[in-house]
Design an enzyme around this catalytic site. Structure first.
Site, PDB file in Angstrom:
ATOM      1  N   GLY A  15     -53.221 -74.193  77.243  1.00  0.00           N
ATOM      2  CA  GLY A  15     -53.103 -75.217  76.205  1.00  0.00           C
ATOM      3  C   GLY A  15     -51.646 -75.503  75.871  1.00  0.00           C
ATOM      4  O   GLY A  15     -50.723 -74.852  76.376  1.00  0.00           O
ATOM      5  N   GLY A  17     -50.689 -75.611  72.501  1.00  0.00           N
ATOM      6  CA  GLY A  17     -50.592 -75.353  71.067  1.00  0.00           C
ATOM      7  C   GLY A  17     -49.135 -75.081  70.707  1.00  0.00           C
ATOM      8  O   GLY A  17     -48.293 -74.890  71.592  1.00  0.00           O
ATOM      9  N   ALA A  18     -48.865 -75.057  69.396  1.00  0.00           N
ATOM     10  CA  ALA A  18     -47.467 -74.960  68.957  1.00  0.00           C
ATOM     11  C   ALA A  18     -46.793 -73.693  69.472  1.00  0.00           C
ATOM     12  O   ALA A  18     -45.716 -73.744  70.070  1.00  0.00           O
ATOM     13  CB  ALA A  18     -47.418 -75.028  67.432  1.00  0.00           C
ATOM     14  N   VAL A  19     -47.448 -72.543  69.276  1.00  0.00           N
ATOM     15  CA  VAL A  19     -46.800 -71.274  69.642  1.00  0.00           C
ATOM     16  C   VAL A  19     -46.641 -71.167  71.161  1.00  0.00           C
ATOM     17  O   VAL A  19     -45.591 -70.761  71.669  1.00  0.00           O
ATOM     18  CB  VAL A  19     -47.610 -70.088  69.060  1.00  0.00           C
ATOM     19  CG1 VAL A  19     -47.136 -68.762  69.623  1.00  0.00           C
ATOM     20  CG2 VAL A  19     -47.485 -70.081  67.541  1.00  0.00           C
ATOM     21  N   GLY A  20     -47.671 -71.573  71.912  1.00  0.00           N
ATOM     22  CA  GLY A  20     -47.585 -71.543  73.378  1.00  0.00           C
ATOM     23  C   GLY A  20     -46.506 -72.488  73.896  1.00  0.00           C
ATOM     24  O   GLY A  20     -45.772 -72.154  74.835  1.00  0.00           O
ATOM     25  N   ASN A 109     -54.143 -66.005  64.547  1.00  0.00           N
ATOM     26  CA  ASN A 109     -54.251 -65.429  63.211  1.00  0.00           C
ATOM     27  C   ASN A 109     -55.575 -64.686  63.100  1.00  0.00           C
ATOM     28  O   ASN A 109     -56.595 -65.137  63.624  1.00  0.00           O
ATOM     29  CB  ASN A 109     -54.236 -66.532  62.145  1.00  0.00           C
ATOM     30  CG  ASN A 109     -52.818 -66.989  61.811  1.00  0.00           C
ATOM     31  OD1 ASN A 109     -51.850 -66.284  62.065  1.00  0.00           O
ATOM     32  ND2 ASN A 109     -52.714 -68.176  61.234  1.00  0.00           N
ATOM     33  N   LYS A 191     -50.319 -58.467  59.347  1.00  0.00           N
ATOM     34  CA  LYS A 191     -50.339 -59.934  59.426  1.00  0.00           C
ATOM     35  C   LYS A 191     -51.649 -60.454  58.838  1.00  0.00           C
ATOM     36  O   LYS A 191     -51.672 -61.504  58.184  1.00  0.00           O
ATOM     37  CB  LYS A 191     -50.161 -60.365  60.891  1.00  0.00           C
ATOM     38  CG  LYS A 191     -50.128 -61.875  61.108  1.00  0.00           C
ATOM     39  CD  LYS A 191     -48.783 -62.476  60.755  1.00  0.00           C
ATOM     40  CE  LYS A 191     -48.739 -63.998  60.684  1.00  0.00           C
ATOM     41  NZ  LYS A 191     -49.394 -64.773  61.673  1.00  0.00           N
ATOM     42  N   ASN A 209     -46.820 -73.029  50.621  1.00  0.00           N
ATOM     43  CA  ASN A 209     -46.977 -71.605  50.288  1.00  0.00           C
ATOM     44  C   ASN A 209     -46.242 -71.213  49.007  1.00  0.00           C
ATOM     45  O   ASN A 209     -46.692 -70.335  48.264  1.00  0.00           O
ATOM     46  CB  ASN A 209     -46.462 -70.737  51.450  1.00  0.00           C
ATOM     47  CG  ASN A 209     -47.296 -70.915  52.704  1.00  0.00           C
ATOM     48  OD1 ASN A 209     -48.407 -71.447  52.648  1.00  0.00           O
ATOM     49  ND2 ASN A 209     -46.780 -70.482  53.845  1.00  0.00           N
ATOM     50  N   SER A 262     -51.182 -72.835  58.102  1.00  0.00           N
ATOM     51  CA  SER A 262     -52.030 -73.326  59.196  1.00  0.00           C
ATOM     52  C   SER A 262     -53.438 -73.683  58.715  1.00  0.00           C
ATOM     53  O   SER A 262     -54.050 -74.624  59.225  1.00  0.00           O
ATOM     54  CB  SER A 262     -52.092 -72.285  60.308  1.00  0.00           C
ATOM     55  OG  SER A 262     -52.540 -71.050  59.795  1.00  0.00           O
TER      56      SER A 262
HETATM   57  O1  PAF Z   1     -50.819 -69.271  59.126  1.00  0.00           O
HETATM   58  C1  PAF Z   1     -49.666 -69.576  58.769  1.00  0.00           C
HETATM   59  O2  PAF Z   1     -49.378 -70.695  58.360  1.00  0.00           O
HETATM   60  C2  PAF Z   1     -48.572 -68.518  58.871  1.00  0.00           C
HETATM   61  O3  PAF Z   1     -49.108 -67.376  59.520  1.00  0.00           O
HETATM   62  C3  PAF Z   1     -47.927 -68.110  57.551  1.00  0.00           C
HETATM   63  C4  PAF Z   1     -47.089 -66.851  57.792  1.00  0.00           C
HETATM   64  C5  PAF Z   1     -48.928 -67.852  56.450  1.00  0.00           C
HETATM   65  C6  PAF Z   1     -46.901 -69.119  57.098  1.00  0.00           C
HETATM   66  O4  PAF Z   1     -47.435 -70.343  56.695  1.00  0.00           O
END
Ligand code: PAF
Length: 306
Positions: A15, A17-20, A109, A191, A209, A262
């Site tokens: 994919g 996705g952002a992290v990839g 996550n 996490k 946040n 997210s």
């Molecule tokens: O899921 C997210 O957005 C991130 O893991 C975090 C650390 C909560 C920051 O927004």
């Protein structure tokens, strides 16, 4: 180990996705061979990947679909940086190719995704990647690397291979700071506590946040951390400090005060959320261990009903 002495694997990123995308862009910038596996032929037309923000990248990438996986060399390192609820389908779409993988890196996550399927893989293949990098997609081709975070990787099953794979310096140089961890389960639970506290509360507040610094959220943040600590202690069979979890949560709230987390991004885009793997997972494990989790259960239900 010097980078020159490392045998470079092929990297396969499932994919965009952002992290990839961030990892793929960084690896390509280091001269690594990176293949992106996309869902449909339509997606995989000659593609220009763009990453802006803390990573600056714009170049054509090598793409594949399920039909061209045979072109990927064996012994590749596969990276599944997908949403928790996407993991099962993503793994099953590539099952036979994965048997030839050197390692399979999983990043999402929460906890508990695709557990039955992951148990069928060779345990020495499986690596967890916990990351605090922040990113979001302008489009499937264009990711914004919005938060410069860090990474921890480790084998999910710490024995029989506790030491880092030979390719580790390549990953760590591409996306620093990154630390190899011999007990990645601890990091994953920490996490989890951060995401269980921040994501649903800021999502229900429909706010960045930083909103959670207000006095009215402090009781719930503390309760979430106390419950996660109790469940974590029962599951891992070790003492866990709720106040340490809460201190980490407060630090992440401060560091990501302007972020739309997210879960709120998912709700706004009308996508499924990862709540079943966050507060829903704490609820489920709490029941198994007979540890009460009223606040996590309430947040799980509230987000499910949004
Ligand atoms: O899921 C997210 O957005 C991130 O893991 C975090 C650390 C909560 C920051 O927004």
């Amino acid at each position: 180990m010097s980078q020159a002495s490392v045998t470079a694997p092929s990297w396969v990123i499932v994919g965009t996705g952002a992290v990839g995308s961030i990892l793929g862009a960084r690896l390509i910038q280091q001269g690594q061979s990176v293949h992106f596996v996309l869902r449909s032929p339509a997606e995989s037309q000659p593609m220009q990947l763009i990453v802006t923000g803390h990573t600056e990248f714009s170049a054509p990438i090598k793409t594949h679909t399920a039909h061209s996986l045979q072109l990927i060399p064996p012994q590749a390192v596969w990276v599944f940086a997908v949403k928790a609820w996407q993991l099962e389908d993503a793994l099953s779409a590539h099952g036979p190719a994965l048997q030839q993988a050197q390692h399979i890196i999983i990043s999402h996550n929460g906890l508990g995704a695709a557990e039955a399927m992951l148990q069928q893989l060779n345990p020495t293949q499986l690596i967890d990647w916990v990351t605090t990098h922040g990113g979001w997609r302008h489009s499937p081709q264009h990711t914004e690397h919005s938060g410069l975070g860090q990474s921890w990787l480790g084998f999910r099953h710490s024995s029989p291979r506790p030491t880092a794979p030979t390719w580790w310096p390549l990953f760590a140089n591409a996306l620093p700071p990154a630390e190899w961890h011999t007990n990645i389960a601890l990091r994953r639970w920490h996490k989890l506590a951060i995401n269980c506290a921040i994501n649903p509360l800021a999502a229900l507040a429909n706010a960045p946040n930083g909103e959670l610094q207000a006095p009215q959220y402090q009781g719930q943040l503390q309760a979430v951390c106390e419950e996660v600590a109790a469940v974590m202690a029962a599951e891992l069979n070790l003492p866990v400090s709720a106040s340490e979890l809460l201190a980490q949560v407060q630090q992440v709230i401060q560091a990501t005060a302007k972020n739309i987390n997210s879960m709120l991004q998912d709700l706004r885009a009308q996508r499924p959320t990862e709540i079943d793997y966050l507060n829903g997972f704490v609820h489920k494990k709490g029941r198994q261990h007979k540890v009460p989790t009223p606040v996590n259960t309430m947040l799980w239900k509230e987000i499910t009903q949004v």
